[in-house]
Design an enzyme around this catalytic site. Structure first.
Site, PDB file in Angstrom:
ATOM      1  N   GLU A 144      20.092  12.678 -20.687  1.00  0.00           N
ATOM      2  CA  GLU A 144      20.884  13.904 -21.417  1.00  0.00           C
ATOM      3  C   GLU A 144      20.360  14.959 -20.277  1.00  0.00           C
ATOM      4  OE1 GLU A 144      22.130  13.382 -24.176  1.00  0.00           O
ATOM      5  OE2 GLU A 144      22.086  10.921 -24.672  1.00  0.00           O
ATOM      6  N   HIS A 198      22.952   9.768 -29.379  1.00  0.00           N
ATOM      7  CA  HIS A 198      23.095  11.153 -28.434  1.00  0.00           C
ATOM      8  C   HIS A 198      21.350  11.340 -28.231  1.00  0.00           C
ATOM      9  CE1 HIS A 198      26.650  12.128 -28.446  1.00  0.00           C
ATOM     10  NE2 HIS A 198      26.978  12.569 -29.264  1.00  0.00           N
TER      11      HIS A 198
END
Length: 207
Positions: free
Chosen positions: A31, A183
């Site tokens: 990420e 995510h």
């Protein structure tokens, strides 16, 4: 090195995965700093998760997971916090990429990464764009073992004839409930393993 989040297994079945080429597969999903509608430049890695997965059983054997403090854009955007669930306090109390990457190299060595192992990502941007950019920022050479990888999207397309979009939609297409937060890098890795195990049980060979 283990994080506070324990190892977990998202798929349990009595089917046996087909014989594979790779001894172990290292599932990775970065990420990075981000914003919308205009993207941050450069994007820096802020979550570094990787799972060592057995090529025989597709069980998770070991986990590496750390958050990283960015240096070019140290303040996370509201969009980034909402998207990743990573808050500023976590980032402020984390080490920089150089330190985490050194720990990762040691973890790889301790987990016997060799020429019968391969990295698996969801799409190409992790190793094609994010890692080279981050290594340039940190003045680190990209290791040769991280210059090749398997794109799980393409594996799914070869196995099913359908090229997936988001990881969540791919998981649900296989009839699996998405585990954790979309995510979140570590959650995404575990969901990728779930798909990989199902593909192997249906006869797919990762190559």
């Amino acid at each position: 090195m283990m994080s506070s989040k324990a190892l977990r297994y998202t798929i349990k079945t009595t089917l046996r995965p087909s014989p594979q080429i790779y001894e172990n597969l290292f599932v990775l999903d970065f990420e990075a700093t981000c914003d919308y509608p205009e993207q941050i430049s450069p994007q820096e890695i802020i979550e570094f998760p990787c799972l060592k997965v057995s090529g025989k059983t597709f069980e998770v054997l070991s986990q590496f997971h750390h958050y990283i403090r960015p240096i070019c854009n140290p303040l996370l955007s509201d969009f980034c916090v909402a998207r990743t669930g990573i808050i500023q306090e976590i980032i402020d109390n984390s080490e920089t990429f150089e330190s985490i990457f050194q720990q990762f190299r040691i973890w790889l060595h301790n987990n016997d990464f060799n020429n019968r192992c391969v990295f698996v990502t969801y799409g190409n941007q992790d190793f094609e764009r994010l890692l080279p950019t981050q290594c340039q920022i940190s003045n680190i050479a990209v290791p040769s073992c991280m210059r090749k990888w398997l794109d799980l999207k393409k594996c799914i397309a070869r196995a099913t004839g359908h090229y997936p979009s988001s990881l969540k939609s791919a998981v649900e297409r296989f009839g699996i409930k998405f585990s954790g937060r979309q995510h979140s890098g570590i959650d995404d890795c575990y969901n990728m393993v779930s798909i990989m195990k199902l593909l192997a049980e249906k006869g797919y060979v990762f190559n």
